[in-house]
Design a protein around this motif. Structure first.
Motif, PDB file in Angstrom:
ATOM      1  N   ILE A 249       0.861  -1.182   0.000  1.00 29.44           N
ATOM      2  CA  ILE A 249       0.000   0.000   0.000  1.00 29.44           C
ATOM      3  C   ILE A 249       0.895   1.229   0.000  1.00 29.44           C
ATOM      4  O   ILE A 249       1.832   1.329   0.803  1.00 29.44           O
ATOM      5  CB  ILE A 249      -0.933   0.032   1.224  1.00 29.44           C
ATOM      6  CG1 ILE A 249      -1.837  -1.203   1.242  1.00 29.44           C
ATOM      7  CG2 ILE A 249      -1.787   1.301   1.222  1.00 29.44           C
ATOM      8  CD1 ILE A 249      -2.644  -1.349   2.517  1.00 29.44           C
ATOM      9  N   LEU A 250       0.632   2.145  -0.911  1.00 34.54           N
ATOM     10  CA  LEU A 250       1.362   3.410  -0.993  1.00 34.54           C
ATOM     11  C   LEU A 250       0.392   4.529  -0.650  1.00 34.54           C
ATOM     12  O   LEU A 250      -0.614   4.707  -1.332  1.00 34.54           O
ATOM     13  CB  LEU A 250       1.931   3.603  -2.408  1.00 34.54           C
ATOM     14  CG  LEU A 250       2.572   4.949  -2.745  1.00 34.54           C
ATOM     15  CD1 LEU A 250       3.672   5.308  -1.760  1.00 34.54           C
ATOM     16  CD2 LEU A 250       3.122   4.930  -4.175  1.00 34.54           C
ATOM     17  N   ILE A 251       0.691   5.265   0.410  1.00 36.80           N
ATOM     18  CA  ILE A 251      -0.271   6.243   0.911  1.00 36.80           C
ATOM     19  C   ILE A 251       0.447   7.519   1.358  1.00 36.80           C
ATOM     20  O   ILE A 251       1.578   7.482   1.833  1.00 36.80           O
ATOM     21  CB  ILE A 251      -1.102   5.644   2.073  1.00 36.80           C
ATOM     22  CG1 ILE A 251      -2.267   6.565   2.457  1.00 36.80           C
ATOM     23  CG2 ILE A 251      -0.227   5.310   3.275  1.00 36.80           C
ATOM     24  CD1 ILE A 251      -3.289   5.901   3.363  1.00 36.80           C
ATOM     25  N   ILE A 280       3.514  -1.185   4.056  1.00 30.43           N
ATOM     26  CA  ILE A 280       2.954   0.135   3.771  1.00 30.43           C
ATOM     27  C   ILE A 280       4.103   1.107   3.506  1.00 30.43           C
ATOM     28  O   ILE A 280       5.055   1.176   4.293  1.00 30.43           O
ATOM     29  CB  ILE A 280       2.109   0.651   4.950  1.00 30.43           C
ATOM     30  CG1 ILE A 280       0.903  -0.262   5.194  1.00 30.43           C
ATOM     31  CG2 ILE A 280       1.650   2.095   4.714  1.00 30.43           C
ATOM     32  CD1 ILE A 280       0.240  -0.031   6.533  1.00 30.43           C
ATOM     33  N   ILE A 281       3.995   1.845   2.411  1.00 28.07           N
ATOM     34  CA  ILE A 281       4.952   2.917   2.121  1.00 28.07           C
ATOM     35  C   ILE A 281       4.263   4.234   2.448  1.00 28.07           C
ATOM     36  O   ILE A 281       3.249   4.576   1.841  1.00 28.07           O
ATOM     37  CB  ILE A 281       5.409   2.896   0.657  1.00 28.07           C
ATOM     38  CG1 ILE A 281       6.078   1.553   0.333  1.00 28.07           C
ATOM     39  CG2 ILE A 281       6.372   4.047   0.381  1.00 28.07           C
ATOM     40  CD1 ILE A 281       6.401   1.369  -1.145  1.00 28.07           C
ATOM     41  N   GLU A 282       4.815   4.963   3.421  1.00 28.53           N
ATOM     42  CA  GLU A 282       4.232   6.231   3.848  1.00 28.53           C
ATOM     43  C   GLU A 282       5.023   7.384   3.239  1.00 28.53           C
ATOM     44  O   GLU A 282       6.189   7.600   3.555  1.00 28.53           O
ATOM     45  CB  GLU A 282       4.250   6.343   5.379  1.00 28.53           C
ATOM     46  CG  GLU A 282       3.655   7.643   5.895  1.00 28.53           C
ATOM     47  CD  GLU A 282       3.646   7.742   7.407  1.00 28.53           C
ATOM     48  OE1 GLU A 282       2.968   8.651   7.940  1.00 28.53           O
ATOM     49  OE2 GLU A 282       4.317   6.917   8.061  1.00 28.53           O
ATOM     50  N   ASP A 283       4.378   8.121   2.347  1.00 25.32           N
ATOM     51  CA  ASP A 283       4.953   9.305   1.714  1.00 25.32           C
ATOM     52  C   ASP A 283       4.577  10.509   2.585  1.00 25.32           C
ATOM     53  O   ASP A 283       3.418  10.889   2.655  1.00 25.32           O
ATOM     54  CB  ASP A 283       4.383   9.437   0.298  1.00 25.32           C
ATOM     55  CG  ASP A 283       4.851  10.676  -0.433  1.00 25.32           C
ATOM     56  OD1 ASP A 283       5.600  11.476   0.159  1.00 25.32           O
ATOM     57  OD2 ASP A 283       4.463  10.855  -1.606  1.00 25.32           O
ATOM     58  N   ASP A 284       5.572  11.121   3.245  1.00 28.73           N
ATOM     59  CA  ASP A 284       5.279  12.172   4.227  1.00 28.73           C
ATOM     60  C   ASP A 284       5.998  13.480   3.902  1.00 28.73           C
ATOM     61  O   ASP A 284       6.399  14.224   4.796  1.00 28.73           O
ATOM     62  CB  ASP A 284       5.680  11.699   5.627  1.00 28.73           C
ATOM     63  CG  ASP A 284       5.054  12.524   6.739  1.00 28.73           C
ATOM     64  OD1 ASP A 284       3.901  12.963   6.573  1.00 28.73           O
ATOM     65  OD2 ASP A 284       5.722  12.733   7.770  1.00 28.73           O
ATOM     66  N   VAL A 285       6.135  13.802   2.605  1.00 32.69           N
ATOM     67  CA  VAL A 285       6.951  14.955   2.221  1.00 32.69           C
ATOM     68  C   VAL A 285       6.358  16.284   2.674  1.00 32.69           C
ATOM     69  O   VAL A 285       7.084  17.269   2.824  1.00 32.69           O
ATOM     70  CB  VAL A 285       7.206  14.982   0.697  1.00 32.69           C
ATOM     71  CG1 VAL A 285       8.063  13.811   0.280  1.00 32.69           C
ATOM     72  CG2 VAL A 285       5.902  15.002  -0.086  1.00 32.69           C
ATOM     73  N   PHE A 286       5.036  16.342   2.889  1.00 32.12           N
ATOM     74  CA  PHE A 286       4.423  17.579   3.364  1.00 32.12           C
ATOM     75  C   PHE A 286       4.172  17.564   4.877  1.00 32.12           C
ATOM     76  O   PHE A 286       3.635  18.517   5.428  1.00 32.12           O
ATOM     77  CB  PHE A 286       3.094  17.834   2.639  1.00 32.12           C
ATOM     78  CG  PHE A 286       3.264  18.302   1.220  1.00 32.12           C
ATOM     79  CD1 PHE A 286       3.480  19.642   0.937  1.00 32.12           C
ATOM     80  CD2 PHE A 286       3.200  17.407   0.173  1.00 32.12           C
ATOM     81  CE1 PHE A 286       3.638  20.083  -0.371  1.00 32.12           C
ATOM     82  CE2 PHE A 286       3.358  17.827  -1.141  1.00 32.12           C
ATOM     83  CZ  PHE A 286       3.582  19.171  -1.413  1.00 32.12           C
ATOM     84  N   GLY A 287       4.566  16.479   5.541  1.00 32.93           N
ATOM     85  CA  GLY A 287       4.253  16.310   6.954  1.00 32.93           C
ATOM     86  C   GLY A 287       4.853  17.371   7.855  1.00 32.93           C
ATOM     87  O   GLY A 287       4.315  17.668   8.920  1.00 32.93           O
ATOM     88  N   GLY A 288       5.971  17.969   7.460  1.00 27.15           N
ATOM     89  CA  GLY A 288       6.614  18.973   8.278  1.00 27.15           C
ATOM     90  C   GLY A 288       6.016  20.359   8.128  1.00 27.15           C
ATOM     91  O   GLY A 288       6.499  21.306   8.764  1.00 27.15           O
ATOM     92  N   LEU A 289       4.975  20.490   7.302  1.00 25.33           N
ATOM     93  CA  LEU A 289       4.395  21.807   7.017  1.00 25.33           C
ATOM     94  C   LEU A 289       3.018  21.977   7.648  1.00 25.33           C
ATOM     95  O   LEU A 289       2.159  22.675   7.105  1.00 25.33           O
ATOM     96  CB  LEU A 289       4.317  22.022   5.507  1.00 25.33           C
ATOM     97  CG  LEU A 289       5.671  22.137   4.794  1.00 25.33           C
ATOM     98  CD1 LEU A 289       5.480  22.283   3.295  1.00 25.33           C
ATOM     99  CD2 LEU A 289       6.493  23.298   5.344  1.00 25.33           C
ATOM    100  N   ALA A 290       2.794  21.346   8.796  1.00 25.13           N
ATOM    101  CA  ALA A 290       1.521  21.520   9.504  1.00 25.13           C
ATOM    102  C   ALA A 290       1.462  22.905  10.116  1.00 25.13           C
ATOM    103  O   ALA A 290       2.409  23.344  10.765  1.00 25.13           O
ATOM    104  CB  ALA A 290       1.380  20.456  10.588  1.00 25.13           C
ATOM    105  N   TYR A 291       0.345  23.596   9.922  1.00 25.48           N
ATOM    106  CA  TYR A 291       0.176  24.915  10.530  1.00 25.48           C
ATOM    107  C   TYR A 291      -0.016  24.788  12.038  1.00 25.48           C
ATOM    108  O   TYR A 291       0.365  25.669  12.799  1.00 25.48           O
ATOM    109  CB  TYR A 291      -1.029  25.643   9.933  1.00 25.48           C
ATOM    110  CG  TYR A 291      -1.024  25.756   8.428  1.00 25.48           C
ATOM    111  CD1 TYR A 291       0.164  25.680   7.697  1.00 25.48           C
ATOM    112  CD2 TYR A 291      -2.207  25.946   7.727  1.00 25.48           C
ATOM    113  CE1 TYR A 291       0.160  25.780   6.316  1.00 25.48           C
ATOM    114  CE2 TYR A 291      -2.219  26.056   6.349  1.00 25.48           C
ATOM    115  CZ  TYR A 291      -1.040  25.965   5.638  1.00 25.48           C
ATOM    116  OH  TYR A 291      -1.060  26.058   4.277  1.00 25.48           O
TER     117      TYR A 291
END
Length: 482
Positions: A249-251, A280-291
């Protein structure tokens, strides 16, 4: 009526309207679970009691239903229509030609850059970063040439351990592999756990770069419907798992590309429970940009060491760096072997310079600045664009524009017969770049949608004029025939 009571009533009406409008526009789809009381109170900066009151009134008005220990769900006619659509059969991806055609078109310098997912680099820290790269360039010209073998530059690995800690992930230098961006991390992960013809599940819509990776590896794909607000529909996912021999699973569950959705903690736990032993492959490239605070990564919640975590500095610093990493757990040995044979070493200059920059402590300050900047830009961008769209009667109430609580992307859904590629082509003639939704699915399911970036938004006449022009182009596309 005293001021505090009046203020509470105003906030309650705001929350009620916020939810009701998204139900009416189907940003929250029939049968979908709504955000938790705690999550929504944090997202909208109101008290839990305000959210509870809004939910209770929505339930009284028969817009939603309370379920025991499961929060609230959007009502459907008799609550019977959810999940009627069958799970799609696995299919091969065929996006390369379309993506090359769109991405290969010439773009002038005057383009309003809403089509790319590159970050804003107009920050002091970026100037410091490139000054550091210049210093390392001069230094490395005086030392012998050599390969930097996996797992990567030792100082860079040390700094990435700290970055992951800030994201909620406890790891070590020995558990990290530095890659050529997150794209290579995902590619190597797929190669490690699948073979040509295997079935991989993805959310729908999905980032076109990941879909093209699946195409290049000859993998079959099942797209699982996902809400642009709360993410992948878990009931549909469960049915797909019961019907097909899924290998991976890629998510992308945090500030998803393209829609911006964020999967709640409760859904993340349920997702992990129902997927059992599947990698599971977790793509988290935007994870550090939480407001604001966001749910913990799947990797942190994983008790079976089967989540492969992929991230990069492309969205928080500069996409030109091409520095990513993978935390692969039990899959690390095979991924490290592939990384060595693919690269025979990392780009020493960039890695050593970025490591030195990160060690200097400016990265954390930079993150704080860009998060605040993107949050402010999203508000201004959305207000201007919605105002421009609503100037046209045929558009009022006929579109859905996501406003995620992180990242710098949003997703515009238009009436289903709208041709987003025609909008893309006409907009490009005016110096405006957008991306048509057909790039984010294997079967043109989102041909009526657009992905937009507000990373480089500026509150000036150029952007205001450009958004008005884009709204005009869109309005012309959906005028009903006489």
């Amino acid at each position: 009526m005293d001021d505090s009571h009046s203020q509470l009533k105003t906030k309650y009406h705001y929350v009620y309207r916020w939810i009701a409008e998204r139900i009416d526009k189907q940003s929250f789809q029939p049968g979908e679970r709504l955000p938790s009381i705690r999550g929504l109170s944090q997202q909208l900066s109101v008290s839990k009691n305000t959210v509870i009151r809004a939910y209770q009134q929505l339930e009284a008005n028969q817009k939603i239903t309370a379920l025991a220990r499961s929060g609230y769900r959007v009502n459907t006619p008799a609550m019977a229509s959810i999940n009627i659509e069958p799970v799609p059969e696995p299919g091969f991806v065929d996006l390369m030609a379309l993506s090359k055609k769109i991405m290969g078109l010439p773009i002038s310098r005057e383009v309003l850059p809403m089509g790319s997912a590159h970050p804003d680099t107009d920050f002091p820290a970026i100037n410091s970063l490139y000054a550091e790269i210049g210093r390392h360039s001069r230094y490395q010209s005086h030392i012998p040439s050599h390969y930097q073998l996996p797992p990567g530059n030792d100082l860079l690995l040390q700094q990435l351990v700290g970055i992951n800690r800030e994201l909620g992930i406890t790891t070590s230098k020995q558990s990290l592999l530095v890659t050529h961006g997150a794209q290579q991390a995902i590619s190597l992960s797929l190669q490690a756990i699948t073979s040509a013809g295997d079935i991989v599940l993805v959310e729908s819509a999905s980032y076109f770069g990941n879909l093209m990776l699946l195409e290049s590896l000859g993998l079959r794909v099942i797209e699982i419907p996902a809400s642009p607000i709360t993410g992948i529909h878990l009931d549909a996912l469960e049915r797909a798992l019961n019907e097909w021999p899924v290998k991976a699973i890629l998510i992308n569950p945090s500030f998803n590309n393209p829609t911006g959705y964020v999967m709640s903690t409760a859904d993340r736990l349920r997702f992990l429970a129902m997927t059992r032993r599947i990698p599971i492959i977790e793509d988290d490239v935007f994870g550090g940009l939480a407001y604001q605070q966001r749910p913990l990564p799947l990797k942190t919640l994983d008790q079976e060491n089967r989540v492969i975590y992929c991230n990069s500095l492309s969205k928080t610093l500069d996409s030109r760096l091409r520095i990513g990493w993978v935390i692969a757990g039990k899959y690390q040995p095979v991924i490290e072997k592939r990384l060595l044979t693919d690269n025979m070493g990392s780009p020493n200059l960039i890695h050593s310079a970025v490591a030195q920059f990160l060690e200097g402590g400016k990265y954390r300050q930079h993150l704080g600045k860009i998060r605040r900047s993107y949050a402010k830009k999203q508000t201004m961008f959305s207000e201007q664009f919605i105002q421009a769209l609503d100037q046209y009667p045929q558009l009022q109430g006929q579109y859905q524009l996501t406003q995620p609580n992180g990242g710098f992307l949003c997703w515009l859904a238009l009436p289903e017969k709208t041709d987003s590629q025609a909008i893309y082509q006409e907009a490009l003639k005016r110096g405006i770049s957008v991306l048509p939704g057909s790039m984010f699915s294997t079967n043109r399911r989102y041909a009526h949608c657009l992905r937009l970036s507000f990373a480089n938004f500026r509150k000036n006449d150029t952007w205001q004029r450009g958004l008005k022009q884009l709204a005009e182009i869109i309005a012309k596309q959906i005028i009903p025939p006489a």
